[in-house]
Each structure stands twice: as structure tokens, then as C-alpha cells.
Motif scaffolding. Structure first.
Motif, PDB file in Angstrom:
ATOM      1  N   PHE A   1       0.848  -1.201   0.000  1.00 40.02           N
ATOM      2  CA  PHE A   1       0.000   0.000   0.000  1.00 40.02           C
ATOM      3  C   PHE A   1       0.873   1.236   0.000  1.00 40.02           C
ATOM      4  N   SER A   2       0.559   2.161  -0.882  1.00 40.01           N
ATOM      5  CA  SER A   2       1.304   3.421  -0.992  1.00 40.01           C
ATOM      6  C   SER A   2       0.460   4.541  -0.437  1.00 40.01           C
ATOM      7  N   PRO A   3       0.655   4.945   0.840  1.00 40.47           N
ATOM      8  CA  PRO A   3      -0.181   5.986   1.439  1.00 40.47           C
ATOM      9  C   PRO A   3       0.015   7.312   0.748  1.00 40.47           C
ATOM     10  N   THR A   4      -1.031   8.135   0.841  1.00 37.27           N
ATOM     11  CA  THR A   4      -0.989   9.439   0.177  1.00 37.27           C
ATOM     12  C   THR A   4      -0.669  10.566   1.131  1.00 37.27           C
ATOM     13  N   ALA A   5      -0.736  10.323   2.423  1.00 39.24           N
ATOM     14  CA  ALA A   5      -0.453  11.411   3.363  1.00 39.24           C
ATOM     15  C   ALA A   5       0.043  10.834   4.667  1.00 39.24           C
ATOM     16  N   SER A   6       1.013  11.502   5.241  1.00 38.96           N
ATOM     17  CA  SER A   6       1.526  11.089   6.534  1.00 38.96           C
ATOM     18  C   SER A   6       0.749  11.846   7.608  1.00 38.96           C
ATOM     19  N   ALA A   7      -0.484  11.393   7.849  1.00 42.95           N
ATOM     20  CA  ALA A   7      -1.395  12.124   8.736  1.00 42.95           C
ATOM     21  C   ALA A   7      -0.835  12.318  10.148  1.00 42.95           C
TER      22      ALA A   7
ATOM     23  N   THR B   1       8.894  10.986  -1.771  1.00 46.75           N
ATOM     24  CA  THR B   1       9.694   9.874  -2.298  1.00 46.75           C
ATOM     25  C   THR B   1       9.098   8.503  -2.010  1.00 46.75           C
ATOM     26  N   ARG B   2       8.101   8.429  -1.107  1.00 45.05           N
ATOM     27  CA  ARG B   2       7.562   7.110  -0.761  1.00 45.05           C
ATOM     28  C   ARG B   2       6.997   6.375  -1.984  1.00 45.05           C
ATOM     29  N   PRO B   3       6.169   7.018  -2.821  1.00 48.31           N
ATOM     30  CA  PRO B   3       5.695   6.284  -4.011  1.00 48.31           C
ATOM     31  C   PRO B   3       6.833   5.871  -4.942  1.00 48.31           C
ATOM     32  N   ILE B   4       7.865   6.738  -5.045  1.00 50.79           N
ATOM     33  CA  ILE B   4       8.994   6.404  -5.907  1.00 50.79           C
ATOM     34  C   ILE B   4       9.745   5.206  -5.345  1.00 50.79           C
ATOM     35  N   ILE B   5       9.910   5.158  -4.009  1.00 50.59           N
ATOM     36  CA  ILE B   5      10.579   4.016  -3.379  1.00 50.59           C
ATOM     37  C   ILE B   5       9.774   2.739  -3.610  1.00 50.59           C
ATOM     38  N   ASN B   6       8.454   2.847  -3.465  1.00 50.68           N
ATOM     39  CA  ASN B   6       7.615   1.671  -3.713  1.00 50.68           C
ATOM     40  C   ASN B   6       7.734   1.209  -5.159  1.00 50.68           C
ATOM     41  N   LEU B   7       7.784   2.176  -6.086  1.00 47.21           N
ATOM     42  CA  LEU B   7       7.953   1.816  -7.494  1.00 47.21           C
ATOM     43  C   LEU B   7       9.307   1.151  -7.734  1.00 47.21           C
TER      44      LEU B   7
ATOM     45  N   ILE C   1       1.273  -2.419  -6.414  1.00 50.59           N
ATOM     46  CA  ILE C   1       1.278  -1.278  -5.500  1.00 50.59           C
ATOM     47  C   ILE C   1      -0.144  -0.748  -5.413  1.00 50.59           C
ATOM     48  N   LEU C   2      -0.666  -0.625  -4.195  1.00 52.78           N
ATOM     49  CA  LEU C   2      -2.009  -0.101  -3.983  1.00 52.78           C
ATOM     50  C   LEU C   2      -1.915   1.362  -3.584  1.00 52.78           C
ATOM     51  N   THR C   3      -2.759   2.197  -4.173  1.00 51.34           N
ATOM     52  CA  THR C   3      -2.752   3.625  -3.864  1.00 51.34           C
ATOM     53  C   THR C   3      -4.147   4.196  -4.031  1.00 51.34           C
ATOM     54  N   ARG C   4      -4.457   5.200  -3.188  1.00 49.66           N
ATOM     55  CA  ARG C   4      -5.725   5.929  -3.310  1.00 49.66           C
ATOM     56  C   ARG C   4      -5.518   7.302  -3.941  1.00 49.66           C
ATOM     57  N   SER C   5      -4.283   7.597  -4.292  1.00 53.60           N
ATOM     58  CA  SER C   5      -3.967   8.911  -4.836  1.00 53.60           C
ATOM     59  C   SER C   5      -4.453   9.015  -6.285  1.00 53.60           C
ATOM     60  N   ASN C   6      -4.924  10.223  -6.629  1.00 56.58           N
ATOM     61  CA  ASN C   6      -5.350  10.490  -7.991  1.00 56.58           C
ATOM     62  C   ASN C   6      -4.427  11.489  -8.688  1.00 56.58           C
ATOM     63  N   ASP C   7      -3.256  11.738  -8.105  1.00 59.03           N
ATOM     64  CA  ASP C   7      -2.334  12.683  -8.710  1.00 59.03           C
ATOM     65  C   ASP C   7      -1.477  11.972  -9.751  1.00 59.03           C
ATOM     66  N   ASP C   8      -0.427  12.679 -10.201  1.00 60.36           N
ATOM     67  CA  ASP C   8       0.426  12.119 -11.244  1.00 60.36           C
ATOM     68  C   ASP C   8       1.116  10.843 -10.796  1.00 60.36           C
ATOM     69  N   LEU C   9       1.555  10.814  -9.519  1.00 62.96           N
ATOM     70  CA  LEU C   9       2.202   9.607  -9.009  1.00 62.96           C
ATOM     71  C   LEU C   9       1.205   8.450  -8.943  1.00 62.96           C
TER      72      LEU C   9
ATOM     73  N   LEU D   1      -1.303   8.034 -10.948  1.00 58.65           N
ATOM     74  CA  LEU D   1      -1.448   7.581 -12.329  1.00 58.65           C
ATOM     75  C   LEU D   1      -0.256   6.726 -12.744  1.00 58.65           C
ATOM     76  N   LEU D   2       0.943   7.135 -12.321  1.00 57.80           N
ATOM     77  CA  LEU D   2       2.132   6.357 -12.631  1.00 57.80           C
ATOM     78  C   LEU D   2       2.063   4.974 -11.994  1.00 57.80           C
ATOM     79  N   VAL D   3       1.584   4.901 -10.728  1.00 56.07           N
ATOM     80  CA  VAL D   3       1.462   3.610 -10.039  1.00 56.07           C
ATOM     81  C   VAL D   3       0.474   2.717 -10.773  1.00 56.07           C
ATOM     82  N   ARG D   4      -0.667   3.278 -11.158  1.00 56.66           N
ATOM     83  CA  ARG D   4      -1.653   2.461 -11.872  1.00 56.66           C
ATOM     84  C   ARG D   4      -1.125   2.005 -13.241  1.00 56.66           C
ATOM     85  N   SER D   5      -0.375   2.880 -13.896  1.00 51.34           N
ATOM     86  CA  SER D   5       0.230   2.486 -15.167  1.00 51.34           C
ATOM     87  C   SER D   5       1.244   1.362 -14.957  1.00 51.34           C
ATOM     88  N   PHE D   6       2.006   1.462 -13.865  1.00 50.19           N
ATOM     89  CA  PHE D   6       2.970   0.402 -13.562  1.00 50.19           C
ATOM     90  C   PHE D   6       2.261  -0.925 -13.304  1.00 50.19           C
ATOM     91  N   ASN D   7       1.187  -0.877 -12.507  1.00 54.10           N
ATOM     92  CA  ASN D   7       0.444  -2.112 -12.231  1.00 54.10           C
ATOM     93  C   ASN D   7      -0.111  -2.715 -13.515  1.00 54.10           C
TER      94      ASN D   7
END
Length: 586
Positions: free
Chosen positions: A5-11, A305-311, A327-335, A337-343
Motif C-alpha cells: 500500500f502506498s499511502p498518500t499522506a503522513s497524517a 519519495t515514498r511512491p517512488i521508493i515503492n515503485l 502497488i495499492l494507492t488511493r492517490s489520484n495525482d500524477d504519481l 497515475l504512474l502507479v496504476r500504469s505500472f500495475n
């Protein structure tokens, strides 16, 4: 399917920073209020508590940042993914924060110095002192006028009229001293006989005795201030009280002027120390803000860098052959999109790989079937010829039938034994059991295999240089089979006379640690035309070989998630390399 899982925010981290920021604001407001209201607050228990908090807070932030920086430096030294990018992002944020805060700090201190210079200029002090002098002069003037009136001749006529005609006495007072706001006449028993003027200035009978005879006294009622004087009639049977009302709020304004002048004098005397205290105050509370900005930079660098590290990790896992990693992500930003493209890419790769493996499997079995058919067909020809020869001799009644029969039968038995050996090797290759891992010492395992070649007098196998500390989690029996096969091939290539060198080293490939085993012989080497066929099933250059030995070796190494290859030099020998994972080999 394995997923990360690739979190989108460090709450938690961001919430903590916000709470720390609010705490700092409250601390600044409290300390600033205390400092501006009382310059000696630093010596009070409250001031000391605030100072302790003001010092402890940046120390806490500094320790937190140092811990993160040490971890980041260690990650970069170890070559962990994303560490260098985080360092660059952090350096960029630090540079931006420094550019933003330094001019503000310089401007704030310069502005404060200018304000202090203007505030404590000479005209300001003179204005305060002049205002206080005016207030005191006015007060003294009113007291002097009241005393002079009481001592003058006009007041004697007032006393004379106070008994018979007090109203005329009040008219005389208003005519001579219009600033007198109250006139009261009491008998000897302090009963009020007459009162005129502003009611707020009137005294009750119980208050008449408090004053001294003929002396002006000051009296305050609520927000009003009065000057009063009590005079007894010469006959002693009447008491006259005169009251003068000072301007509204006179006492409070005079007190404010006095307090302001004292504060001004105190600060003016300690102006240098005050500027230093304010600079220290600014530093104590701007430095934590600077540290908070750096801490936010650290958290944001980790977040970016967390999504990049996961990638990167996912890419490495895919490169190692694990096509089930996602890689699982709830983000809808460019990263995102990159994660979904990678999957999607990995899914397509896995689908294509399955198709290729299926195609290769079919092709491999077709080739094996062809080779197996060829190997089976070869001994069938001499078997058929031997049987036909026996049958011909038998039907012709030949005298040499018996020796021909024995020779034919022996040939048939030999070919059948060869077929049996071939089919047994094929069965072992196709039904190789799964590895049963256990932790073994590499040197001990190699020594056991080497001991079986002690009957070869002209063969020397060197393995004494192996590190005894190297241990592997492998199937000991299968790895022995690998080593034995390599030793046998090397021995046969050298015709039983030569040297074999066994070495082992630890190597790092990506983020994984491998044990690299080398088996080097001094034989003639492998011909260049055979390099691509060495590991193919049923390929052999030996007259009695089945061609499955190195195929089985490759299969065993592959089942241990390892890799095998060779390097050869004609006339100088061949070296086989085997890489096996040090931990969790199987």
C-alpha cells in the motif's frame, strides 16, 4: 497477489507538526504578553517556566531532526532507494526556508531598533515629564487657591452669612471662586443645615469629622476626585465645608502618567539590554519556527519519495521474476497515475510471460520428445539387426549359430540397458523433487563431495580457502548433486588428470546478498560453437553421456532462486559460476 500500500499522506506526522506549531504560537503570545507588561517577568516562577519551555521546545525539535537526518544519511550510505532524492529535496527546502526567514529576521530586528529609537527619543520623555508636571501644577494650584480663599476676607463674609443667609453665602462663593463645586453648612451636632452645588461633592455627616480643621484634603468618590476644606465658625456652633471637583478621571490619568514615566525611564536606562532581550526572544521563537519548517521538509521529502521508493522496489521485484507484486494507492495525482500504469504494465508482462512460458514449455517438450525419440531410435537399429541376424542363422541351420546368438543377445541386452539408463535420467529430470531447505555450512558440504573423488590419484580439488563462516539455506542433497555433476564433468574433460579450484565469495546484487560459488578446472575449455547448447537437455559431446546432467544442475539452481553461467577459454579451462541467495534461499 502480493501488494504494497502506498499511502498518500503522513497524517500522524502532519498533525503532530500542526499541534507543535499551535503550541509555539501560544507560547509566543503568553511570553510576549508577560514580557511587555513586566520586564522583570524573567525572574518570576512563571517567567522561568516559560523560559524552560522556550529552550526545551527547540531542543526537542532539534533532536527529532537530527534523528531523521542520521537515518537519512545511513540510508544514503547503504544505497537505499530514494535516499539521494530525499537529500536533494531536503537541501532545496532548507535553502528556501533560509532565504525566506533570514531577510525577515534582519528586517524585524532593524525595524525594532528603529522603533525603539523613535519611541525613546528625547521629545517623548520630555512630553511625559511635561504632562506629569502640568497635572501636578494644576493640583497644587487648586489647593493653593482653595487655601487662599479660606484665609481671605471674602470667606469671613461667607461665614457671617452662613448662619443667617447661607444662600447668599453660596452666591458670594460662586462669584469669588466659581471653581468651588460644593458648599455645606452643619450645626454643632453635624446635622446638615444647608447644601448647595454639585450633589456628588456633598459629604455625609459622618465624614465631616475626618478632615483636619482649615487644611485642604483630597477625597475620591468612584471616579471623581475632590479637594475639601472644613472651617468652623468663630462661635463654634457651625461647620462649613467647601469642595472643589477636579476634572473627571484626574487621579487615574495622573497615575497613568506616573506609571508611563517610570516605565519609560526604566526602559530608557536598559535600552541596550532590552534590545538584547527582544533579540533573544525573537531568536528563541523564530528558531523553533525554522526547525519546524525543516521538520516539515523532512516529512514532505519522505512523503514525496515514498511512491517512488515503492515503485523502485516493485521494479526490482519484477526484475527478479516476481510478477505478482502490485502497488495499492488511493492517490489520484500524477504519481497515482504512474502507479496504476505500472500495475497495468506488470499485469501485461505477467500475461505475456505466461504465454511465453507456455510456448517455451510446449517447444521444450517438443524438442525433448524429438531428442528422446532420436535417442531411443538409435539403439533400436542394432537391436533389430541383431534379432534379424539370429533369425537368419536359425532358419539356415548355420553351424556358427550359437556364437552368433550369444553375440546378438549380448548386443541387445547392452542396448536395452542403455535405453533403461536414458529413461531413468529422463524420469529424474522431469520429476525432480522440490528442495527441502536447511542451513548448512558451505565448506563442510563441499568437503563431503570432494572426499568422493579421492580415488582419482592424478586429480587435485582445492577447497581449503573457503570461508567457514559462509552458511546457506539450501537442500544439501541437491546442492551436492550440483557440485558432483560439475566435478565429474571437469574430471572427464581433463581425462582424470588436473586441478579443480573451488572458491566462494559474498556479492551484492541490488538489495540482495548472494554467495557466488566458482568451480574452475584446467581442462581444454568448451568449444565456442557449444556455448548456447551446454544447458540444453540431451546435448552432450560424450560418447556415453545422456546430455541431462547440466540441465538438472540448472533446474536445481533455478529452484533455489539462483543463477548459473560459465566462462571458458580454449586451452585454459572452464569456470562455472553459481549465485545462491544467502538468506531464505528456497
Amino acid at each position: 497477489m502480493k501488494a504494497r500500500f502506498s499511502p498518500t499522506a503522513s497524517a500522524p506526522g502532519l498533525i503532530s507538526v500542526v499541534l507543535l506549531y499551535l503550541f509555539l504560537i501560544v507560547l509566543v503570545l503568553v511570553f510576549a504578553g508577560q514580557l511587555l507588561s513586566d520586564f522583570t517577568v524573567a525572574g518570576t516562577p512563571t517567567g522561568r517556566l516559560i523560559m524552560v519551555l522556550a529552550v526545551s521546545f527547540p531542543v526537542f525539535l532539534l533532536v527529532t531532526i537530527v534523528i531523521h537526518l542520521v537515518k537519512l544519511i545511513n540510508d544514503r550510505r547503504q544505497g537505499r532507494p530514494g535516499a539521494s532524492l530525499r537529500v536533494r529535496i531536503l537541501a532545496f527546502f532548507f535553502f528556501v526556508v533560509l532565504l525566506a526567514s533570514a531577510p525577515q529576521g534582519i528586517l524585524a530586528l532593524s525595524f525594532l531598533n528603529s522603533i525603539m529609537g523613535s519611541l525613546f527619543a528625547v521629545p517623548t520623555g520630555e512630553a511625559l515629564r511635561g504632562g506629569l508636571d502640568i497635572a501636578l501644577h494644576y493640583y497644587d494650584d487648586q489647593v493653593s487657591k482653595l487655601e487662599a480663599f479660606v484665609d481671605g476676607g471674602a470667606f469671613r463674609s461667607v461665614l457671617a452669612d452662613a448662619r443667617t443667609n447661607p444662600r447668599r453665602a453660596w452666591d458670594t462663593i460662586r462669584l469669588v471662586r466659581p471653581e468651588i463645586s460644593g458648599f455645606q453648612v452643619f450645626d454643632e451636632n453635624l446635622n446638615e443645615r444647608y447644601a448647595a452645588g454639585d450633589e456628588r461633592s456633598w459629604l455625609r455627616s459622618t465624614q465631616v469629622r475626618a478632615g483636619r480643621e482649615g487644611h485642604v484634603m483630597r477625597d475620591s468618590v468612584d471616579q471623581d476626585t475632590f479637594l475639601r476644606v472644613r472651617v468652623t465658625h468663630p462661635d463654634g456652633d457651625l461647620i462649613v465645608v467647601l469642595s472643589v471637583m477636579l476634572p473627571e478621571g484626574f487621579d487615574q490619568r495622573a497615575q497613568n502618567l506616573t506609571s508611563a514615566l517610570e516605565t519609560f525611564s526604566q526602559v530608557d536606562q536598559l535600552r541596550g539590554a532590552f534590545l538584547q532581550a527582544v533579540a533573544l526572544f525573537f531568536g528563541l521563537f523564530s528558531f523553533p519556527l525554522f526547525l519546524l519548517a525543516i521538520l516539515v521538509s523532512v516529512l514532505l521529502s519522505e512523503e514525496i519519495t515514498r511512491p517512488i521508493i515503492n515503485l523502485e522496489e516493485a521494479t526490482r521485484r519484477v526484475a527478479e521474476g516476481d510478477y505478482s507484486f502490485r502497488i495499492l494507492t488511493r492517490s489520484n495525482d500524477d504519481l497515482g497515475l504512474l502507479v496504476r500504469s505500472f500495475n497495468s504494465m506488470v499485469t501485461e508482462l505477467e500475461r505475456s510471460r505466461r504465454k511465453i512460458l507456455q510456448t517455451e514449455k510446449v517447444a521444450a517438450w517438443q524438442e525433448i520428445a524429438q531428442r528422446l525419440a532420436h535417442e531411443i531410435k538409435n539403439p533400436l537399429t542394432p537391436i533389430k539387426l541383431s534379432a534379424q541376424r539370429v533369425l537368419k542363422k536359425y532358419r539356415s541351420g548355420s553351424e556358427d549359430f550359437e556364437p552368433v546368438f550369444e553375440a546378438a543377445i549380448q548386443a541387445i541386452v547392452t542396448e536395452v540397458d542403455g535405453l533403461n539408463t536414458l529413461l531413468s535420467e529422463f524420469r529424474n529430470f522431469s520429476r525432480l523433487p522440490d528442495p527441502v531447505p536447511e542451513r548448512v555450512q558451505l565448506k563442510s558440504l563441499v568437503s563431503e563431495v570432494v572426499s568422493t573423488y579421492s580415488t582419482w590419484p592424478e586429480l587435485v580439488i582445492h577447497c581449503s580457502q573457503l570461508d567457514e563462516a559462509i552458511t546457506l539455506v539450501v537442500d544439501a542433497g541437491q546442492i551436492k548433486q550440483v557440485l558432483a555433476n560439475l566435478f565429474t564433468n571437469a574430471t572427464e574433460a581433463m581425462s582424470g588428470s588436473g586441478e579443480i579450484f573451488v572458491r566462494a565469495d559474498l556479492v551484492k546484487k541490488g538489495n540482495s546478498l548472494y554467495c557466488r560459488i566458482q568451480v574452475q578446472d584446467t581442462g581444454p575449455g568448451i568449444d565456442g560453437d557449444y556455448h548456447d547448447k551446454v544447458f540444453n537437455p540431451y546435448f552432450t559431446t560424450k560418447k556415453q553421456g545422456t546430455g541431462l546432467g547440466l540441465s538438472i544442475v540448472e533446474r536445481i539452481v533455478f529452484d533455489h532462486r539462483g543463477q548459473i553461467w560459465f566462462e571458458t577459454q580454449p586451452g585454459s579451462g572452464t569456470t562455472f559460476f553459481i549465485d545462491l541467495p544467502v538468506e531464505d534461499t528456497v
